[in-house]
Design a protein around this motif. Sequence first.
Motif, short mmCIF file in Angstrom:
data_model
loop_
_atom_site.label_atom_id
_atom_site.label_comp_id
_atom_site.label_asym_id
_atom_site.label_seq_id
_atom_site.Cartn_x
_atom_site.Cartn_y
_atom_site.Cartn_z
N GLU A 93 45.64 28.54 8.39
CA GLU A 93 45.28 27.74 7.24
C GLU A 93 44.13 28.41 6.51
N MET A 94 44.26 28.54 5.18
CA MET A 94 43.25 29.21 4.37
C MET A 94 42.72 28.23 3.33
N VAL A 95 41.55 28.53 2.81
CA VAL A 95 40.91 27.64 1.83
C VAL A 95 40.85 28.34 0.47
N VAL A 96 41.27 27.63 -0.56
CA VAL A 96 41.11 28.12 -1.93
C VAL A 96 39.64 27.95 -2.29
N THR A 97 38.92 29.06 -2.34
CA THR A 97 37.47 29.00 -2.56
C THR A 97 37.07 29.08 -4.03
N HIS A 98 37.99 29.50 -4.90
CA HIS A 98 37.70 29.50 -6.34
C HIS A 98 39.01 29.45 -7.11
N ALA A 99 39.23 28.34 -7.78
CA ALA A 99 40.42 28.17 -8.61
C ALA A 99 40.04 27.57 -9.94
N GLU A 100 40.71 28.01 -10.98
CA GLU A 100 40.53 27.45 -12.33
C GLU A 100 41.90 27.20 -12.92
N GLY A 101 42.30 25.93 -12.99
CA GLY A 101 43.60 25.60 -13.54
C GLY A 101 44.71 26.23 -12.72
N THR A 102 45.55 27.01 -13.37
CA THR A 102 46.69 27.62 -12.68
C THR A 102 46.34 28.98 -12.07
N ILE A 103 45.07 29.37 -12.08
CA ILE A 103 44.66 30.66 -11.55
C ILE A 103 43.86 30.48 -10.27
N ILE A 104 44.28 31.18 -9.22
CA ILE A 104 43.50 31.26 -7.99
C ILE A 104 42.75 32.58 -8.00
N PRO A 159 43.80 41.51 -13.60
CA PRO A 159 43.11 42.77 -13.26
C PRO A 159 42.09 42.64 -12.12
N ASP A 160 41.46 41.48 -11.95
CA ASP A 160 40.46 41.32 -10.90
C ASP A 160 41.05 40.91 -9.56
N GLY A 161 42.38 40.91 -9.45
CA GLY A 161 43.02 40.53 -8.19
C GLY A 161 43.31 39.05 -8.07
N SER A 162 43.02 38.28 -9.12
CA SER A 162 43.39 36.87 -9.14
C SER A 162 44.89 36.74 -9.38
N LEU A 163 45.45 35.59 -9.00
CA LEU A 163 46.87 35.33 -9.19
C LEU A 163 47.06 34.09 -10.05
N ALA A 164 48.00 34.17 -11.00
CA ALA A 164 48.32 33.03 -11.86
C ALA A 164 49.60 32.38 -11.37
N PHE A 165 49.63 31.04 -11.38
CA PHE A 165 50.76 30.27 -10.90
C PHE A 165 51.29 29.39 -12.02
N MET A 166 52.44 28.74 -11.77
CA MET A 166 53.03 27.85 -12.77
C MET A 166 52.25 26.56 -12.91
N ALA A 167 51.65 26.11 -11.83
CA ALA A 167 50.96 24.82 -11.81
C ALA A 167 49.61 25.01 -11.13
N PRO A 168 48.68 24.09 -11.34
CA PRO A 168 47.31 24.30 -10.85
C PRO A 168 47.13 24.15 -9.35
N PHE A 169 46.14 24.87 -8.86
CA PHE A 169 45.55 24.65 -7.54
C PHE A 169 44.12 24.19 -7.76
N TYR A 170 43.50 23.69 -6.69
CA TYR A 170 42.15 23.16 -6.83
C TYR A 170 41.24 23.76 -5.77
#
Length: 492
Positions: A204-215, A266-277
């Motif tokens: 199990e991993m923790v999303v430590t920084h998300a903004e809208g649909t971007i982790i 470019p910074d290694g972030s990933l964009a998704f269809m729907a948001p994460f928190y």
Amino acid sequence: MHSFNIQYHTPSDLADAREKLSPIRPRQLLISVFCGTPEARYITELIGELKTAFPEAAILGTTTAGEIMNGGAFERATVINFTHFEETWVCSGLVTGDADLYRTGRQLAGEIVHADTQVAIIFGCGIKDDGAVNGEPLLTAFHDTFPRVLIAGAQAGDNGLAKRTFVFTQDGFTDSGAAAASLSGTRLIVNNHYNLSWVPLGKEMVVTHAEGTIIHTIDDKPAKTIYTHYLGEQVGDRLPHSAAEFPLMVERHGLHLARHANRVLPDGSLAFMAPFYTGEKVRFAFCHSELVAESARHTQGTFAARPYEVIFVYSCLSRKWVLGKDIELELAPLGCLAPTAGFFSYGEYYSHDQGNLFLSQTMTVLALSEKDTAGKHDERDCQAPLDDSPQESKQIQDLKALHRLVETSAREREQLIEELQSALAEIKTLRGLIPICANCKKIRDDKGYWNQIEAYIQAHTDAQFSHGICPDCARLLYPSFFKEKSKPEKPV
């Protein structure tokens, strides 16, 4: 209710369909169109031909990333479902050109929902500015406006090109909005279901920084780095395409949701269809054809005990990519029950007890009936008969064993980490420079007081002292005792 499907090729196909529906009650006819040709000219001509053959009927259509009909999957076809209701009224609506999907949802709901509306089927455009559309605001608007209305449907596709998608009604089409049809009536029986078939794997991993649909980060590392670290460079280098095979799974409202990345920043972030928190816990997920087959049998059994006369199926494109031809393993069992029609989409819409959800990687199912047909199904030519206790193959048994091995190992690892963290929390340590008297060896604390060394250590660690005396101090403090010991013994 009378429902059937056709593959459309020429206007004569519509003439044949009209004969099956005679006499027609236009306000009680829903024509659902799943179009594998995402071209404005083709859609315009198709709408015109449908309106000529079925004037005043409600049309609800979408472009697709593959079509579904009677338990089979198709490519670049045009599948049309005709459902003629007995006592259910159909109303369709189209909202175009509004970038604010929440406002679009409010407007659309206001146009089509009535006092006795049971369900709204919604098709939203799936692509905007070469990126996937987040459909959550649209669904939130429907729930905020009419929370009791069940919603179903999905986002339009364009055969995986991600260039331009369309939705349409009898009033026209749009590539930036939504279309919907409401079904209203007291006799209508509505059931829905969703099928994920993905299983979580690893820690199990923790999303430590998300903004809208971007982790941005997971466990304080760039999201792309997490994929490379745990799944290898081949997976990391193929992102975002490989993300469809290993989506991230998160639990919300008691449901497991799987979502895959569609862009690498470019910074290694990933964009998704729907948001994460930020703060959410995620795990990698994995799917296999045998898991899908098992889940499909369960879905078939679920609907076999419910009323159904027509079944609409909305399945994610990435699901089809991962499963390939095995995608029909989950479609065929439903095709045994009733006429089935639907499409492969860029995200699915689903009503849950807690509200409306925007899903991906799933297959959602909507069953409609105006009479109680529970437990009855058509005797169709079908390769997936009803089976309440299916025999598990050796492949699925081995897969379950492998999954159990990974899950048990991960769970034991997490438990060990918790135990170590708990033990470390109980340990007190001394760090830094400690002022100590060169003569008496007292220690000065942070308030300026001088303390006996044992008192200071006891206050800052879990150590306890027991007092004794070393040989050097014993000789210094008790010299007479040692002098007596050193006298030579008298000769006998």
